[in-house]
Design an enzyme around this catalytic site. Sequence first.
Site, PDB file in Angstrom:
ATOM      1  N   ARG A 176      51.388 -13.210   4.830  1.00 58.44           N
ATOM      2  CA  ARG A 176      52.493 -14.013   4.285  1.00 58.44           C
ATOM      3  C   ARG A 176      53.247 -13.297   3.160  1.00 58.44           C
ATOM      4  O   ARG A 176      53.786 -13.939   2.261  1.00 58.44           O
ATOM      5  CB  ARG A 176      51.991 -15.378   3.768  1.00 58.44           C
ATOM      6  CG  ARG A 176      51.363 -16.265   4.777  1.00 58.44           C
ATOM      7  CD  ARG A 176      52.245 -16.618   5.968  1.00 58.44           C
ATOM      8  NE  ARG A 176      51.434 -17.262   6.979  1.00 58.44           N
ATOM      9  CZ  ARG A 176      50.804 -16.595   7.951  1.00 58.44           C
ATOM     10  NH1 ARG A 176      50.935 -15.288   8.082  1.00 58.44           N
ATOM     11  NH2 ARG A 176      50.058 -17.234   8.810  1.00 58.44           N
ATOM     12  N   CYS A 225      51.877 -25.018   6.745  1.00 57.54           N
ATOM     13  CA  CYS A 225      50.836 -24.963   5.703  1.00 57.54           C
ATOM     14  C   CYS A 225      51.489 -24.900   4.326  1.00 57.54           C
ATOM     15  O   CYS A 225      52.397 -24.101   4.098  1.00 57.54           O
ATOM     16  CB  CYS A 225      49.958 -23.737   5.903  1.00 57.54           C
ATOM     17  SG  CYS A 225      48.856 -23.942   7.302  1.00 57.54           S
ATOM     18  N   GLU A 296      52.457 -21.405  -0.027  1.00 59.84           N
ATOM     19  CA  GLU A 296      53.059 -20.703   1.111  1.00 59.84           C
ATOM     20  C   GLU A 296      54.512 -21.161   1.279  1.00 59.84           C
ATOM     21  O   GLU A 296      55.394 -20.367   1.525  1.00 59.84           O
ATOM     22  CB  GLU A 296      52.264 -20.985   2.397  1.00 59.84           C
ATOM     23  CG  GLU A 296      52.837 -20.252   3.598  1.00 59.84           C
ATOM     24  CD  GLU A 296      51.945 -20.267   4.828  1.00 59.84           C
ATOM     25  OE1 GLU A 296      50.694 -20.271   4.685  1.00 59.84           O
ATOM     26  OE2 GLU A 296      52.496 -20.284   5.933  1.00 59.84           O
TER      27      GLU A 296
HETATM   28  C1  LIG Z   1      54.899 -27.663  12.354  1.00 59.73           C
HETATM   29  C2  LIG Z   1      54.996 -26.343  11.646  1.00 59.73           C
HETATM   30  C3  LIG Z   1      54.090 -25.342  11.956  1.00 59.73           C
HETATM   31  C4  LIG Z   1      54.159 -24.106  11.299  1.00 59.73           C
HETATM   32  N1  LIG Z   1      53.242 -23.143  11.621  1.00 59.73           N
HETATM   33  C5  LIG Z   1      53.313 -21.931  11.014  1.00 59.73           C
HETATM   34  C6  LIG Z   1      52.370 -20.887  11.339  1.00 59.73           C
HETATM   35  O1  LIG Z   1      51.486 -21.040  12.173  1.00 59.73           O
HETATM   36  N2  LIG Z   1      52.477 -19.718  10.696  1.00 59.73           N
HETATM   37  C7  LIG Z   1      53.453 -19.475   9.757  1.00 59.73           C
HETATM   38  O2  LIG Z   1      53.496 -18.379   9.200  1.00 59.73           O
HETATM   39  N3  LIG Z   1      54.333 -20.439   9.422  1.00 59.73           N
HETATM   40  C8  LIG Z   1      54.296 -21.650  10.028  1.00 59.73           C
HETATM   41  N4  LIG Z   1      55.196 -22.630   9.692  1.00 59.73           N
HETATM   42  C9  LIG Z   1      56.181 -22.374   8.622  1.00 59.73           C
HETATM   43  C10 LIG Z   1      57.546 -21.869   9.133  1.00 59.73           C
HETATM   44  O3  LIG Z   1      57.790 -22.298  10.425  1.00 59.73           O
HETATM   45  C11 LIG Z   1      57.633 -20.367   9.109  1.00 59.73           C
HETATM   46  O4  LIG Z   1      57.349 -19.887   7.828  1.00 59.73           O
HETATM   47  C12 LIG Z   1      59.035 -19.883   9.519  1.00 59.73           C
HETATM   48  O5  LIG Z   1      58.986 -18.512   9.754  1.00 59.73           O
HETATM   49  C13 LIG Z   1      60.104 -20.192   8.481  1.00 59.73           C
HETATM   50  O6  LIG Z   1      61.363 -19.863   9.031  1.00 59.73           O
HETATM   51  P1  LIG Z   1      62.678 -20.673   8.630  1.00 59.73           P
HETATM   52  O7  LIG Z   1      63.818 -20.035   9.314  1.00 59.73           O
HETATM   53  O8  LIG Z   1      62.491 -22.122   8.877  1.00 59.73           O
HETATM   54  O9  LIG Z   1      62.725 -20.364   7.084  1.00 59.73           O
HETATM   55  P2  LIG Z   1      63.241 -21.350   5.922  1.00 59.73           P
HETATM   56  O10 LIG Z   1      62.278 -22.477   5.794  1.00 59.73           O
HETATM   57  O11 LIG Z   1      64.662 -21.670   6.110  1.00 59.73           O
HETATM   58  O12 LIG Z   1      63.107 -20.383   4.666  1.00 59.73           O
HETATM   59  C14 LIG Z   1      61.855 -19.948   4.206  1.00 59.73           C
HETATM   60  C15 LIG Z   1      62.096 -18.871   3.147  1.00 59.73           C
HETATM   61  O13 LIG Z   1      62.681 -17.736   3.775  1.00 59.73           O
HETATM   62  C16 LIG Z   1      63.973 -17.464   3.223  1.00 59.73           C
HETATM   63  N5  LIG Z   1      64.856 -17.094   4.336  1.00 59.73           N
HETATM   64  C17 LIG Z   1      65.096 -17.781   5.477  1.00 59.73           C
HETATM   65  N6  LIG Z   1      65.930 -17.093   6.268  1.00 59.73           N
HETATM   66  C18 LIG Z   1      66.232 -15.952   5.608  1.00 59.73           C
HETATM   67  C19 LIG Z   1      67.078 -14.831   5.894  1.00 59.73           C
HETATM   68  N7  LIG Z   1      67.771 -14.705   7.014  1.00 59.73           N
HETATM   69  N8  LIG Z   1      67.164 -13.854   4.955  1.00 59.73           N
HETATM   70  C20 LIG Z   1      66.455 -13.922   3.798  1.00 59.73           C
HETATM   71  N9  LIG Z   1      65.654 -14.966   3.465  1.00 59.73           N
HETATM   72  C21 LIG Z   1      65.549 -15.949   4.369  1.00 59.73           C
HETATM   73  C22 LIG Z   1      64.429 -18.745   2.527  1.00 59.73           C
HETATM   74  O14 LIG Z   1      65.295 -18.464   1.450  1.00 59.73           O
HETATM   75  C23 LIG Z   1      63.093 -19.315   2.061  1.00 59.73           C
HETATM   76  O15 LIG Z   1      62.710 -18.723   0.848  1.00 59.73           O
HETATM   77  C24 LIG Z   1      55.161 -23.878  10.330  1.00 59.73           C
HETATM   78  C25 LIG Z   1      56.083 -24.896  10.015  1.00 59.73           C
HETATM   79  C26 LIG Z   1      56.009 -26.111  10.680  1.00 59.73           C
HETATM   80  C27 LIG Z   1      56.999 -27.186  10.333  1.00 59.73           C
END
Ligand SMILES: Cc1cc2nc3c(=O)[nH]c(=O)nc-3n(C[C@H](O)[C@H](O)[C@H](O)COP(=O)(O)OP(=O)(O)OC[C@H]3O[C@@H](n4cnc5c(N)ncnc54)[C@H](O)[C@@H]3O)c2cc1C
Length: 307
Positions: A176, A225, A296
């Site tokens: 992470r 998480c 996280e």
């Molecule tokens: C049901 C569920 C299950 C999940 N399971 C997992 C799992 O198994 N493993 C895991 O690692 N995560 C998991 N997650 C968390 C999440 O899905 C991941 O971390 C995912 O990769 C986040 O992507 P996002 O586009 O939604 O990021 P966001 O939530 O939009 O952003 C997260 C962070 O990344 C930054 N960010 C987003 N896009 C960019 C970009 N293009 N450039 C720079 N910074 C950026 C944002 O500023 C923020 O700080 C889960 C979430 C849910 C709801």
Amino acid sequence: MQWLSKLKENLSGNISENLSLASITSFKVGGPAKVYICPRTERDISEIMSFSYRESIPLWVLGGGTNVLVHDNGLSGIVVGTSKLRGMTWEVKGPNVYVRVDSGVTLPELVAISLKNGWSGLEFAAGIPGTIGGALAGNAGANGRAVGYLAEWIRTVERDGRIIEWKKEDLKFSYRYSSVYSPSRVISQCCLKLDVSDRTKVLERFMEYKRRRGFQPKNKRTAGCVFKNPSADVSAGMLLEQAGCKGLTKGGAFVSREHANFIEVRGNARASDIYFLIEYCREKVYVYSGIVLDLEIKLLGGPWVYG
Ligand SMILES: Cc1cc2nc3c(=O)[nH]c(=O)nc-3n(C[C@H](O)[C@H](O)[C@H](O)COP(=O)(O)OP(=O)(O)OC[C@H]3O[C@@H](n4cnc5c(N)ncnc54)[C@H](O)[C@@H]3O)c2cc1C
């Protein structure tokens, strides 16, 4: 707001004012973005970044909103949303396929296209929502695998608008953690190296990873998480469960009964309810084990007040 009219004059792309971020995050809580822009090209991002830098306007980045908690007061300044950055091309070279993808493409879309074409490498991402940009920012993963290790290169737009291409050897990833993450840098594009494989085998591995996720809450208002695991042998979920956190409730937020490292939300919960539970659980785990859990999920906005 003078800078807003200047921004509108200078930029193409969708600009929304006072957009509710609750409507585009998986917790579905939090206040509005003063200005929310969805650029369509890397050049658009660069213009937004250099404009906000010159004008000293705070800047935030949002992908799928599946790993963030936005403050009830919302976010001042400009929020860059990546949902319109949707390009994808690929090239097969011998046993590998190099997938060049814009940061707003979602991980489920990449997994689906891998399954369709028999590309191996992303099976572990079965069930992880959000965009590839967000996944690279947090090195999203499961079962010891993570997206960052597949990156051949990543392109970013820096705070002042410069564009940088980071080669594999310049990038560092661990659990992470991603060296390319910075709160006001936008990941615009990347190239992932996958293996050309057999569709049936890829599907089998995908189903196996999906099966292992069975105990997590699905189709609920969560952000995945909440805390990182303190080590490879000690899971945050186990510590939270042993410290008696399952089922704890504050307002419309509660610690999931299915998995103690998930906070679920119902009704008109506030971000402050979730934040209270986060800090309360952290305290309980510390008293129980002496371990301080690291977040996280990312807290956006603030100041956050506990108590
Ligand atoms: C049901 C569920 C299950 C999940 N399971 C997992 C799992 O198994 N493993 C895991 O690692 N995560 C998991 N997650 C968390 C999440 O899905 C991941 O971390 C995912 O990769 C986040 O992507 P996002 O586009 O939604 O990021 P966001 O939530 O939009 O952003 C997260 C962070 O990344 C930054 N960010 C987003 N896009 C960019 C970009 N293009 N450039 C720079 N910074 C950026 C944002 O500023 C923020 O700080 C889960 C979430 C849910 C709801």
